[in-house]
Design a protein around this motif. Structure first.
Motif, mmCIF file in Angstrom:
data_model
loop_
_atom_site.group_PDB
_atom_site.id
_atom_site.type_symbol
_atom_site.label_atom_id
_atom_site.label_comp_id
_atom_site.label_asym_id
_atom_site.label_seq_id
_atom_site.Cartn_x
_atom_site.Cartn_y
_atom_site.Cartn_z
ATOM 1 N N ALA A 110 0.781 -1.028 -0.005
ATOM 2 C CA ALA A 110 0.078 -0.114 0.013
ATOM 3 C C ALA A 110 0.925 1.360 0.017
ATOM 4 O O ALA A 110 1.709 1.354 0.444
ATOM 5 N N ARG A 111 0.116 2.486 -0.534
ATOM 6 C CA ARG A 111 1.124 3.612 -0.321
ATOM 7 C C ARG A 111 0.373 4.397 0.545
ATOM 8 O O ARG A 111 -0.845 4.453 0.618
ATOM 9 N N VAL A 112 1.271 4.861 1.440
ATOM 10 C CA VAL A 112 0.772 5.569 2.673
ATOM 11 C C VAL A 112 1.128 7.015 2.818
ATOM 12 O O VAL A 112 2.777 7.082 2.693
ATOM 13 N N VAL A 113 0.525 7.620 3.026
ATOM 14 C CA VAL A 113 1.055 9.258 3.263
ATOM 15 C C VAL A 113 0.433 9.852 4.235
ATOM 16 O O VAL A 113 -0.727 9.781 4.822
ATOM 17 N N LEU A 114 1.233 10.415 5.093
ATOM 18 C CA LEU A 114 1.072 10.954 6.355
ATOM 19 C C LEU A 114 1.454 12.594 6.656
ATOM 20 O O LEU A 114 2.250 12.898 6.221
ATOM 21 N N CYS A 124 -19.867 10.645 -11.287
ATOM 22 C CA CYS A 124 -18.837 9.575 -11.439
ATOM 23 C C CYS A 124 -18.914 8.763 -10.579
ATOM 24 O O CYS A 124 -19.586 8.591 -9.643
ATOM 25 N N HIS A 125 -18.079 7.547 -10.684
ATOM 26 C CA HIS A 125 -17.880 6.428 -9.558
ATOM 27 C C HIS A 125 -17.080 7.116 -8.306
ATOM 28 O O HIS A 125 -16.219 7.931 -8.564
ATOM 29 N N ARG A 126 -17.481 6.680 -7.121
ATOM 30 C CA ARG A 126 -16.923 7.352 -5.861
ATOM 31 C C ARG A 126 -15.946 6.385 -5.402
ATOM 32 O O ARG A 126 -16.198 6.094 -4.317
ATOM 33 N N GLY A 127 -14.899 6.244 -6.095
ATOM 34 C CA GLY A 127 -13.811 5.622 -5.334
ATOM 35 C C GLY A 127 -12.731 6.720 -4.943
ATOM 36 O O GLY A 127 -13.056 7.807 -4.526
ATOM 37 N N ILE A 128 -11.607 5.978 -4.587
ATOM 38 C CA ILE A 128 -10.420 7.042 -4.123
ATOM 39 C C ILE A 128 -9.526 6.902 -5.089
ATOM 40 O O ILE A 128 -8.437 5.941 -5.045
ATOM 41 N N PRO A 129 -9.097 7.922 -5.877
ATOM 42 C CA PRO A 129 -8.012 7.875 -6.713
ATOM 43 C C PRO A 129 -6.670 8.058 -6.073
ATOM 44 O O PRO A 129 -6.581 8.823 -4.951
ATOM 45 N N ALA A 130 -5.766 7.193 -6.616
ATOM 46 C CA ALA A 130 -4.453 7.353 -5.915
ATOM 47 C C ALA A 130 -3.752 8.559 -5.795
ATOM 48 O O ALA A 130 -3.222 9.041 -4.948
ATOM 49 N N LYS A 131 -3.809 9.426 -6.743
ATOM 50 C CA LYS A 131 -3.048 10.644 -6.962
ATOM 51 C C LYS A 131 -3.607 11.656 -5.916
ATOM 52 O O LYS A 131 -2.831 12.543 -5.219
ATOM 53 N N PHE A 132 -4.817 11.636 -5.618
ATOM 54 C CA PHE A 132 -5.440 12.459 -4.561
ATOM 55 C C PHE A 132 -5.182 11.841 -2.975
ATOM 56 O O PHE A 132 -4.890 12.730 -1.997
ATOM 57 N N VAL A 133 -4.801 10.418 -2.847
ATOM 58 C CA VAL A 133 -4.270 9.953 -1.704
ATOM 59 C C VAL A 133 -2.880 10.465 -1.422
ATOM 60 O O VAL A 133 -2.626 11.053 -0.554
ATOM 61 N N GLU A 134 -1.941 10.494 -2.423
ATOM 62 C CA GLU A 134 -0.649 10.586 -2.325
ATOM 63 C C GLU A 134 -0.612 12.071 -2.261
ATOM 64 O O GLU A 134 0.587 12.588 -1.714
ATOM 65 N N ALA A 135 -1.320 12.978 -2.923
ATOM 66 C CA ALA A 135 -1.093 14.587 -2.736
ATOM 67 C C ALA A 135 -2.011 15.430 -1.770
ATOM 68 O O ALA A 135 -1.805 16.600 -1.487
ATOM 69 N N GLY A 136 -3.166 14.642 -1.313
ATOM 70 C CA GLY A 136 -4.187 15.171 -0.433
ATOM 71 C C GLY A 136 -3.606 15.792 0.677
ATOM 72 O O GLY A 136 -3.895 17.015 0.939
ATOM 73 N N SER A 137 -2.529 15.262 1.355
ATOM 74 C CA SER A 137 -2.196 15.913 2.566
ATOM 75 C C SER A 137 -1.171 17.166 2.233
ATOM 76 O O SER A 137 -1.405 18.251 2.911
ATOM 77 N N ALA A 138 -0.624 17.099 1.233
ATOM 78 C CA ALA A 138 0.415 18.283 0.896
ATOM 79 C C ALA A 138 -0.482 19.551 0.376
ATOM 80 O O ALA A 138 -0.357 20.371 0.617
ATOM 81 N N ARG A 161 -7.232 19.711 7.118
ATOM 82 C CA ARG A 161 -6.421 18.953 6.573
ATOM 83 C C ARG A 161 -6.598 17.713 6.591
ATOM 84 O O ARG A 161 -7.290 16.988 7.209
ATOM 85 N N ASP A 162 -6.226 17.032 5.335
ATOM 86 C CA ASP A 162 -6.131 15.686 5.196
ATOM 87 C C ASP A 162 -4.882 15.058 6.114
ATOM 88 O O ASP A 162 -3.728 15.559 5.994
ATOM 89 N N LEU A 163 -5.313 14.428 6.960
ATOM 90 C CA LEU A 163 -4.097 13.714 7.991
ATOM 91 C C LEU A 163 -3.432 12.714 7.603
ATOM 92 O O LEU A 163 -2.140 12.329 7.891
ATOM 93 N N ALA A 164 -3.912 11.876 6.701
ATOM 94 C CA ALA A 164 -3.334 10.536 6.123
ATOM 95 C C ALA A 164 -4.363 10.102 5.154
ATOM 96 O O ALA A 164 -5.351 10.255 4.953
ATOM 97 N N GLY A 165 -3.381 9.392 4.162
ATOM 98 C CA GLY A 165 -4.100 8.724 3.275
ATOM 99 C C GLY A 165 -3.383 7.146 2.948
ATOM 100 O O GLY A 165 -2.167 7.108 2.977
ATOM 101 N N VAL A 166 -4.245 6.414 2.578
ATOM 102 C CA VAL A 166 -3.803 5.175 2.253
ATOM 103 C C VAL A 166 -4.436 4.544 0.740
ATOM 104 O O VAL A 166 -5.706 4.802 0.544
#
Length: 601
Positions: free
Chosen positions: A193-197, A301-315, A339-344
């Motif tokens: 998994a890709r984890v961003v904190l 649209c379909h309501r998934g979680i795109p990887a690019k926003f997980v990775e950049a949401g916190s920033a 703020r986004d605190l974390a994303g996976v």
């Protein structure tokens, strides 16, 4: 009382009203988008209208034409004119009759009918819930307590389409059902998994905001039994429906190999917000919200979680939050950014090897933790979604009128305070910082103090934040991850994040309520808004070049049409999320109101 799970009874008064309301929305928004061109039957802005369709069908209704050229249709007035007389009009018959105007092929028409039927079903559930309260009681509520009572997206005609859910799922997981549920927890072996904190955020501290220590200890024990360590491996929540519909069958190879481990259902209970996939912790309201993939097709649209926003949401959210905290103007106006605190994000290895597979298959398993609004406001303040400002109870009494009454302010002073705390700060973010935020009815919260507008809360920057495509000095502090993920648009396009995203999508409906229910003319409404924006310009002459770049006062604006886009695109899969259509130019009410010396309210 949960309406979504109840049988529909022959004498249920909420069902026919729900259908009439959806049909009224269909007519009003299709007129706004230029799909229908009704003939007025009476003089003036209020009265009868006739729509004659290429199929030969005719529909008559009473409506009020708004300053935006849309129609506020009286739901009880719509009739189908037939050779044998008049009959109450229905949504399905209207869509079949209007296929040529909507340019629907039969495949798209079938899908649209399903979305409309789902929308009526859930509209009736919301009507049943509204029957238990009134505007005065609703005005006491905020956050998760208010969300189940609110109308859905005001522009999308099938705003509760939710393709993929049936009656049992709607009863369990739809906002209007107000049915709390706990989350399922999965462990992902390291590297899967890709984890961003965010800075100073620890994974275990996040888990403690979602569950008691006993639950956390149980997760640790269950993970250890499968050879995983919560201090090293990743733990993320999954929506119960997503687990059953997608994760169990699609991720079965990973579950079988132990790369992904089911830790069971544990922890606090959550309620869906209006956006469905964002959940509020009702056991501990100041704990972070959790946003989870829910791969249903709803609105655009379909309501998934795109990887690019997980990775950049916190920033991204951290950068915007820092701007709000450092900028004296935004501090003084009470602007708060969550703020986004974390994303996976846990990609499916098979779909990851097919990059142009339908986008929904790349967004199946992910989670975002975000600060909650109750955690960021002061004692005595509460946050209501902007959508509350155009909400009425079953008797037609608007929350807006109740907020104004309780505040002790006149309508003019209340609205002016609202503009000064929301529209003007959004304009400041655009002009001073080159930052466009699509602040619609769900991701903009209005902070109320003694029922008076005191600030705004902005959240959810996953695709709803963009930058102007010029090298502004303000971008020097932009983190690389955010810079890489953010879309950059020409100024004329970015302007619509404010104009269409907020003025058309929120204020268009607030001004309608103000005129119809409070007797406050729309022209005066937009004269007040124009005055607030002009005062800001006068007080900031150094930004004159930016004001010209983002011209809110030009006579015509582009008309962005989300429903026409659905009719054109249809419901087939795509590797990219859909974009809206352009309609005929829109006469800009800010341009005319800016020079209107009409009578004071």
């Amino acid at each position: 009382m949960s309406g979504a799970s109840e049988d529909i009874l022959a004498d249920d008064p909420h069902w026919p009203l729900a259908e009439r309301r959806v049909l009224a929305k269909l007519l009003g928004e299709l007129v706004y988008e230029g799909v229908l061109r009704p003939v007025p039957l009476t003089e003036g802005n209020d009265g009868g209208f006739l729509v004659e369709l290429a199929s030969g069908a005719r529909y008559r209704f009473a409506a009020r034409r708004s300053i935006w050229s849309s129609l506020d249709v009286d739901p009880l007035s719509v009739t189908h004119l037939r050779d044998d007389g008049e009959a109450p009009a229905g949504c399905a018959a209207f869509l079949v009759d209007a296929r040529q105007e909507l340019r629907l092929n039969d495949i798209t028409a079938g899908h649209l009918l399903e979305e409309i039927h789902n929308t009526i079903f859930s509209e009736a559930a919301q009507r049943r819930r509204l029957a238990t309260t009134n505007a005065e009681a609703m005005a006491d509520l905020a956050g998760a307590a208010l969300d189940p009572l609110l109308d859905a997206h005001p522009k999308a005609v099938a705003n509760r389409g939710r393709l993929g859910w049936g009656a049992s799922e709607l009863a369990a997981y739809a906002p209007e059902s107000a049915a709390p549920f706990p989350l399922r927890w999965l462990a992902v072996r390291r590297g899967g998994a890709r984890v961003v904190l965010a800075p100073q955020v620890e994974p275990l501290s996040l888990l403690r905001t979602c569950m008691a220590e006993t639950d956390l200890a149980d997760l640790r024990t269950r993970a250890a039994a499968r050879g995983l360590d919560l201090d090293q491996d990743t733990v993320l929540p999954v929506h119960p429906w997503q687990w059953d519909r997608y994760i169990r069958p699609q991720y079965a190879p990973l579950l079988a190999s132990g790369a992904l481990v089911d830790l069971g259902v544990r922890g606090d209970r959550y309620l869906p917000q209006q956006s469905i996939r964002t959940l509020a912790n009702i056991d501990r309201p100041t704990s972070p919200d959790v946003k989870l993939a829910v791969s249903i097709l709803n609105t655009s649209c379909h309501r998934g979680i795109p990887a690019k926003f997980v990775e950049a949401g916190s920033a991204i959210s951290g950068w915007v939050a820092d701007i709000a905290a450092r900028d004296p103007f935004l501090v003084e106006r009470g602007t708060v950014v969550l703020r986004d605190l974390a994303g996976v994000h846990c990609p499916h290895p098979a779909y990851a090897s097919v990059p142009d597979a339908p986008y929904r298959y790349h967004e199946l398993l992910g989670a975002v933790w975000r600060e909650s609004a109750p955690a960021r406001v002061r004692t005595g303040e509460r946050v209501v979604p902007a959508a509350a400002l155009y909400q009425c109870d079953l008797e037609g009494r608007p929350l807006l009128a109740e907020y104004v009454r309780r505040s002790g302010l006149s309508v003019e002073r209340w609205l002016t305070a609202f503009f000064e705390r929301a529209a003007v700060p959004l304009y400041h973010l655009l002009c001073r910082h080159g930052l466009g935020i699509i602040a619609h009815g769900q991701n903009l919260g209005l902070v109320l103090d003694a029922d008076r507008p005191h600030g705004m809360v902005l959240k959810d920057f996953h695709g709803d934040v963009r930058l102007v495509d010029r090298p502004l000095d303000e971008f020097r502090t932009l983190p690389p991850a955010a810079s890489a993920a953010l879309t950059r648009l020409p100024s004329a396009h970015l302007l619509h994040d404010l104009y269409t995203g907020h003025f058309v999508t929120v204020l268009r409906f607030v001004s309608s309520i103000a005129e119809r229910k409070l007797g406050f003319p729309e022209r005066t409404f937009y004269r007040l808004l124009a005055g607030a924006l002009r005062r800001y310009q006068d007080e900031n002459p150094a930004l004159a070049e930016r004001f010209a770049m983002f011209d809110l006062f030009r006579p015509q604006m582009e008309r962005i049409c989300i429903n026409r886009a659905r009719f054109r695109i249809g419901y087939g899969d795509s590797s990219e999320r859909p974009l809206p259509d352009l309609g005929d130019p829109l006469e800009n009410p800010l341009a005319t109101s800016d020079h209107d010396e009409g009578a004071p309210p």
